[in-house]
Design a protein around this motif. Structure first.
Motif, PDB file in Angstrom:
ATOM      1  N   CYS A  46      32.712  -3.787  19.088  1.00 45.10           N
ATOM      2  CA  CYS A  46      32.316  -4.960  19.444  1.00 45.10           C
ATOM      3  C   CYS A  46      32.832  -6.162  19.184  1.00 45.10           C
ATOM      4  O   CYS A  46      32.770  -7.329  20.045  1.00 45.10           O
ATOM      5  N   GLY A  47      33.480  -6.254  18.236  1.00 48.73           N
ATOM      6  CA  GLY A  47      34.185  -7.468  17.669  1.00 48.73           C
ATOM      7  C   GLY A  47      33.105  -8.698  17.653  1.00 48.73           C
ATOM      8  O   GLY A  47      32.148  -8.547  16.893  1.00 48.73           O
ATOM      9  N   VAL A  48      33.310  -9.753  18.243  1.00 44.84           N
ATOM     10  CA  VAL A  48      32.707 -10.800  18.187  1.00 44.84           C
ATOM     11  C   VAL A  48      31.745 -10.899  19.259  1.00 44.84           C
ATOM     12  O   VAL A  48      30.760 -11.758  19.436  1.00 44.84           O
ATOM     13  N   LEU A  68      28.321  -1.945  17.573  1.00 46.23           N
ATOM     14  CA  LEU A  68      28.945  -1.431  16.402  1.00 46.23           C
ATOM     15  C   LEU A  68      30.298  -1.902  16.093  1.00 46.23           C
ATOM     16  O   LEU A  68      31.256  -2.294  16.893  1.00 46.23           O
ATOM     17  N   GLU A  69      30.348  -2.670  14.814  1.00 44.88           N
ATOM     18  CA  GLU A  69      31.500  -3.532  14.404  1.00 44.88           C
ATOM     19  C   GLU A  69      31.942  -3.172  12.914  1.00 44.88           C
ATOM     20  O   GLU A  69      30.892  -3.486  12.252  1.00 44.88           O
ATOM     21  N   THR A  70      33.078  -2.861  12.759  1.00 43.69           N
ATOM     22  CA  THR A  70      33.647  -2.392  11.178  1.00 43.69           C
ATOM     23  C   THR A  70      33.680  -3.813  10.359  1.00 43.69           C
ATOM     24  O   THR A  70      33.602  -3.865   9.218  1.00 43.69           O
ATOM     25  N   ASN A  71      34.114  -4.947  11.081  1.00 46.41           N
ATOM     26  CA  ASN A  71      34.431  -5.938  10.544  1.00 46.41           C
ATOM     27  C   ASN A  71      33.190  -6.980  10.333  1.00 46.41           C
ATOM     28  O   ASN A  71      32.509  -7.477  11.080  1.00 46.41           O
ATOM     29  N   GLU A  72      32.849  -7.078   9.038  1.00 47.16           N
ATOM     30  CA  GLU A  72      31.546  -7.883   8.693  1.00 47.16           C
ATOM     31  C   GLU A  72      31.523  -9.192   9.437  1.00 47.16           C
ATOM     32  O   GLU A  72      30.591  -9.697   9.857  1.00 47.16           O
ATOM     33  N   ALA A  73      32.626  -9.935   9.166  1.00 49.16           N
ATOM     34  CA  ALA A  73      32.605 -11.383   9.734  1.00 49.16           C
ATOM     35  C   ALA A  73      32.385 -11.498  11.463  1.00 49.16           C
ATOM     36  O   ALA A  73      31.359 -12.170  11.820  1.00 49.16           O
ATOM     37  N   TYR A  74      33.204 -10.409  11.969  1.00 51.53           N
ATOM     38  CA  TYR A  74      33.018 -10.395  13.519  1.00 51.53           C
ATOM     39  C   TYR A  74      31.305  -9.871  13.464  1.00 51.53           C
ATOM     40  O   TYR A  74      30.946 -10.458  14.625  1.00 51.53           O
ATOM     41  N   ALA A  75      30.918  -9.060  12.924  1.00 46.11           N
ATOM     42  CA  ALA A  75      29.398  -8.580  13.235  1.00 46.11           C
ATOM     43  C   ALA A  75      28.649  -9.587  13.051  1.00 46.11           C
ATOM     44  O   ALA A  75      27.729  -9.800  13.899  1.00 46.11           O
ATOM     45  N   THR A  76      28.828 -10.480  12.057  1.00 49.91           N
ATOM     46  CA  THR A  76      27.799 -11.593  11.933  1.00 49.91           C
ATOM     47  C   THR A  76      28.098 -12.786  12.872  1.00 49.91           C
ATOM     48  O   THR A  76      26.955 -13.201  13.482  1.00 49.91           O
ATOM     49  N   GLU A  77      29.162 -12.986  13.496  1.00 50.22           N
ATOM     50  CA  GLU A  77      29.256 -13.722  14.703  1.00 50.22           C
ATOM     51  C   GLU A  77      28.793 -13.303  15.690  1.00 50.22           C
ATOM     52  O   GLU A  77      28.104 -13.968  16.421  1.00 50.22           O
ATOM     53  N   ALA A  78      28.876 -11.978  16.277  1.00 51.20           N
ATOM     54  CA  ALA A  78      28.369 -11.364  17.270  1.00 51.20           C
ATOM     55  C   ALA A  78      26.745 -11.500  17.249  1.00 51.20           C
ATOM     56  O   ALA A  78      25.990 -11.918  18.365  1.00 51.20           O
ATOM     57  N   LEU A  93      22.552  -4.384  16.559  1.00 48.78           N
ATOM     58  CA  LEU A  93      23.988  -4.614  15.857  1.00 48.78           C
ATOM     59  C   LEU A  93      24.167  -4.069  14.731  1.00 48.78           C
ATOM     60  O   LEU A  93      23.273  -4.417  13.747  1.00 48.78           O
ATOM     61  N   VAL A  94      25.160  -3.230  14.286  1.00 49.42           N
ATOM     62  CA  VAL A  94      25.274  -2.404  13.115  1.00 49.42           C
ATOM     63  C   VAL A  94      26.734  -2.843  12.591  1.00 49.42           C
ATOM     64  O   VAL A  94      27.559  -2.737  13.375  1.00 49.42           O
ATOM     65  N   CYS A  95      26.962  -3.126  11.213  1.00 53.30           N
ATOM     66  CA  CYS A  95      28.326  -3.129  10.724  1.00 53.30           C
ATOM     67  C   CYS A  95      28.630  -2.023  10.092  1.00 53.30           C
ATOM     68  O   CYS A  95      27.981  -1.538   9.285  1.00 53.30           O
ATOM     69  N   GLY A  96      29.549  -1.089  10.628  1.00 53.40           N
ATOM     70  CA  GLY A  96      30.112   0.199  10.100  1.00 53.40           C
ATOM     71  C   GLY A  96      31.237   0.692  10.980  1.00 53.40           C
ATOM     72  O   GLY A  96      31.825   0.069  12.117  1.00 53.40           O
ATOM     73  N   ASP A  97      31.786   1.451  10.383  1.00 52.53           N
ATOM     74  CA  ASP A  97      32.977   2.174  11.053  1.00 52.53           C
ATOM     75  C   ASP A  97      32.604   3.070  12.014  1.00 52.53           C
ATOM     76  O   ASP A  97      31.708   4.074  11.756  1.00 52.53           O
ATOM     77  N   PHE A  98      33.355   3.000  13.123  1.00 55.89           N
ATOM     78  CA  PHE A  98      32.779   3.963  14.142  1.00 55.89           C
ATOM     79  C   PHE A  98      33.013   5.398  13.781  1.00 55.89           C
ATOM     80  O   PHE A  98      32.417   6.121  14.159  1.00 55.89           O
ATOM     81  N   GLY A 154      50.498   3.377   7.555  1.00 58.05           N
ATOM     82  CA  GLY A 154      51.828   2.754   7.143  1.00 58.05           C
ATOM     83  C   GLY A 154      51.632   1.335   6.773  1.00 58.05           C
ATOM     84  O   GLY A 154      52.309   0.947   5.894  1.00 58.05           O
ATOM     85  N   LEU A 155      50.740   0.537   7.212  1.00 57.64           N
ATOM     86  CA  LEU A 155      50.456  -0.655   6.767  1.00 57.64           C
ATOM     87  C   LEU A 155      49.325  -0.813   5.785  1.00 57.64           C
ATOM     88  O   LEU A 155      49.102  -1.807   5.489  1.00 57.64           O
ATOM     89  N   ASN A 156      48.851   0.314   5.209  1.00 61.33           N
ATOM     90  CA  ASN A 156      47.955   0.251   4.221  1.00 61.33           C
ATOM     91  C   ASN A 156      46.547  -0.404   4.428  1.00 61.33           C
ATOM     92  O   ASN A 156      46.277  -1.360   3.901  1.00 61.33           O
ATOM     93  N   ALA A 157      46.100  -0.018   5.617  1.00 57.19           N
ATOM     94  CA  ALA A 157      44.967  -0.662   6.160  1.00 57.19           C
ATOM     95  C   ALA A 157      43.826  -0.175   5.124  1.00 57.19           C
ATOM     96  O   ALA A 157      43.907   0.840   4.341  1.00 57.19           O
ATOM     97  N   ALA A 158      42.667  -1.108   5.017  1.00 57.78           N
ATOM     98  CA  ALA A 158      41.622  -0.980   4.211  1.00 57.78           C
ATOM     99  C   ALA A 158      40.946   0.443   4.451  1.00 57.78           C
ATOM    100  O   ALA A 158      40.592   1.014   3.604  1.00 57.78           O
ATOM    101  N   ASN A 159      40.764   0.636   5.574  1.00 58.34           N
ATOM    102  CA  ASN A 159      40.053   1.955   5.956  1.00 58.34           C
ATOM    103  C   ASN A 159      40.729   2.718   7.027  1.00 58.34           C
ATOM    104  O   ASN A 159      40.499   2.881   8.231  1.00 58.34           O
ATOM    105  N   PRO A 160      41.867   3.309   6.414  1.00 55.48           N
ATOM    106  CA  PRO A 160      42.309   4.073   7.541  1.00 55.48           C
ATOM    107  C   PRO A 160      41.971   5.168   8.032  1.00 55.48           C
ATOM    108  O   PRO A 160      40.885   5.896   7.304  1.00 55.48           O
TER     109      PRO A 160
END
Length: 608
Positions: A46-48, A68-78, A93-98, A154-160
């Motif tokens: 859901c992002g924001v 459902l949103e993995t980014n905590e800042a986005y989840a809080t704003e939403a 609304l839940v902050c978590g990885d889909f 490849g970009l070393n994302a935090a949660n690949p």
């Protein structure tokens, strides 16, 4: 969030927040198309919260807004935004990885149950009512991340995202491209499986290539629906990016509703189920009853004019077509089948700066080789290397190498003329078959071996799993077929396929962006090149592939050309016409075409 940080998130996570105004337009379009009021709206990434805000505005009576949103800042704003327009009991609304979240929990919330699965008294489900309550069905809307799984790694994302062969590909395809999946596609398919046999509407923004892939996979998995539609929009205007994109809508159907309609004395007819948004018949061949929900076609619309379809793609007789023509007996469809020749992909090495070279001075030792040019005579245009030739690699290094492991190379940009006999690139071919030891290079071509050893670090940086536990400097897409004297090749990238005859004194190699058929006889290769450039075969290929795809021409597409059917509908006069169009002097005749027909008839059809 700063502009640079936001740009990095876009690149890394495919994070394109949908503008609120466009979310509102999407919700209004859904309301117009489906004439219904959703009971629950779910946005899985859901992002924001723009889609949930738009849904709350469009359908004020909606019971639940789930996000459902993995980014905590986005989840809080939403959460903060939605708490101003929705009561706490309506909001989930839940902050978590889909991808690590149990989809059944989402279903429990939607069903009005708490985390333990017990009813919380807010839904009609626990009282035995159907999945479609009086207040409407479940609608899933959103914009999943537009990114490939390997991009995160490849970009070393935090949660690949873990690699997953979720399409169940086999062999090398499963190891390479198929395991590198599109996250957006994976999200949509996961939702379709989770909500299969429920009265749910799935409406997702995605690339058109993802929409088509989802549709094909949906049919393969036998996920039934009332309709599948794609509404194309201008991604540059909405997101500021260049991409073919659309709103994919899939209207699923509940098992209970199908059973009731099968048991009723008046089951739904083709006229009830097979109409588009304007009331026009979708497909007169659509069966009624349970078979009516096995959707085999997808109508494509312009988002700005969502009433009349611009095209239709889907299945006919279990075969997929990019264009479903109204004329089922169209001439070009008669070429569809299985190819009696096996299409091959070019060499994969993932080290172009070392493996691909340009000749430094073509005037050195100009020993020329005469080759046929298709004009009834021979031409001298191939420069044979001496024992050592000077080359320049992609690192701007000048090197002298033996000719034994050097071969002329054709890349996609070289498919310009029907006869390709001059080459600007050369490639080091270290093996004649996959897995072969490369140790012999040290004794047979010491200069080449020293050159490769000097760039060992670059070879070790190759990330593909196919190179693990392989001999040093290994390549793939190589076999005895690679060393055939003549090849008919095509670039996988061009919008219109141009088939070229490739020939030289040494075997011509292609990179992995091209596909080819290998031949040992010139006349057979030449006739094949003419046939594939014939207008009816070209029209057939346009019908089975999407021109806006990144790679319209693949082995799977090309393998549908049935040469035994082609020779029944194309004659030597047609091939002479192709020669004229390609500005080739006459060569093909009845005797050469008869030789080609005999070669086709005696070959069994190749099947993968």
């Amino acid at each position: 969030m700063g502009n640079r940080e936001h740009s990095d998130r876009r690149r890394t996570y495919g994070d394109y927040q949908t503008p609120l105004d466009f979310c509102r337009r999407v919700c209004q379009l859904l309301q117009t198309l489906y004439h219904d009021q959703p009971r629950t709206v779910l946005e899985p990434t859901c992002g924001v919260g723009n889609f949930l805000v738009a849904a709350a505005e469009t359908w004020p009576l909606v019971e639940r807004l789930c996000g459902l949103e993995t980014n905590e800042a986005y989840a809080t704003e939403a959460r903060n935004r939605l708490s101003k327009i929705a009561t706490p009991e309506r909001l989930m609304l839940v902050c978590g990885d889909f991808f690590s979240f149990e989809t059944t929990r989402l279903r429990q919330w939607i069903d009005g149950k708490n985390a333990s699965g017990e009813s919380d008294g807010t839904s009609d489900f626990h009282r035995g009512k159907s999945a479609k309550s009086e207040r409407g069905p479940i609608w899933i809307v959103g914009n999943p991340p537009w990114v490939m799984s390997d991009t995160l790694s490849g970009l070393n994302a935090a949660n690949p995202v873990p690699r997953s062969n979720f399409k169940r590909a086999k062999g090398l395809e499963a190891i390479t491209g198929s395991a590198n999946f599109d996250l957006c596609e994976s999200v949509i398919l996961r939702l379709l499986e989770a909500f299969d046999q429920t009265d749910t509407l799935v409406a997702m923004l995605c690339k058109t290539s993802v929409a088509r892939s989802v549709f094909r996979e949906m049919v393969r998995r036998r996920i039934q629906s009332r309709s599948v539609r794609l509404f194309r929009f201008d991604a540059r205007r909405v997101f500021g990016i260049t991409a073919d994109a659309g709103l994919l809508t899939i209207q699923l159907v509940s098992q209970g509703e199908k059973m009731r309609e099968e048991q009723t004395e008046n089951p739904p007819t083709r006229s009830d189920l097979g109409r588009d948004s304007c009331g026009n018949r979708e497909n007169p061949s659509t069966p009624c009853g349970a078979e009516a929900y096995k959707t085999k076609r997808c109508e494509v619309y312009d988002f700005e004019r969502p009433t009349v379809p611009t095209s239709v793609f889907g299945f006919r007789d279990e075969r997929f077509y990019a264009e479903l023509d109204a004329d089922a007996d169209a001439e070009y469809l008669k070429f569809d089948g299985s190819c009696c020749f096996e299409w091959r992909q070019g060499i994969k090495h993932d080290c172009a700066k070392v493996m691909e070279l340009e000749r430094e001075d073509a005037s050195i030792s100009e020993s020329e080789q005469a080759v046929p040019n298709g004009k009834g005579r021979e031409t001298s245009n191939f420069v044979k290397p001496s024992a050592f030739m000077t080359y320049r690699n992609g690192l701007d290094e000048t090197v002298e190498l033996e000719e034994e492991y050097l071969f002329p190379l054709v890349k996609s940009s070289d498919f310009r003329t029907a006869m390709v006999t001059r080459f600007r690139k050369w490639i080091v071919v270290t093996q004649r078959k996959v897995g072969e030891s490369t140790a012999r290079i040290e004794s047979t071509a010491p200069a080449t071996w020293r050159y490769l050893m000097g760039h060992t670090t670059m070879f070790e940086k190759r990330k593909s799993v196919i190179y693990r536990h392989s001999p040093p400097f290994s390549i793939f897409g190589v076999g005895e077929y690679s060393f055939s004297r003549f090849k008919v090749g095509v670039s996988g990238f061009y919008k219109t396929p141009k088939f070229c005859l490739l020939t030289a004194e040494k075997p011509v190699m292609l990179d992995d962006t091209g596909y080819f058929l290998p031949f040992d006889q010139y006349n057979l290769a030449y006739t094949t090149m003419l046939l594939l450039n014939e207008s009816h075969i070209q029209r057939f290929l346009q019908c089975v592939s999407f021109r806006d795809a990144k790679r319209p021409w693949t082995k799977a597409v090309l393998s549908r050309i049935d040469f035994s059917k082609c020779i029944d509908h194309v004659n030597v006069t047609d091939l002479i016409r192709v020669e004229t169009t390609l500005e080739l002097e006459p060569r093909v005749n009845e005797a050469i075409f008869a030789e080609f027909r005999a070669a086709v008839w005696k070959r069994p059809k190749h099947t993968d």
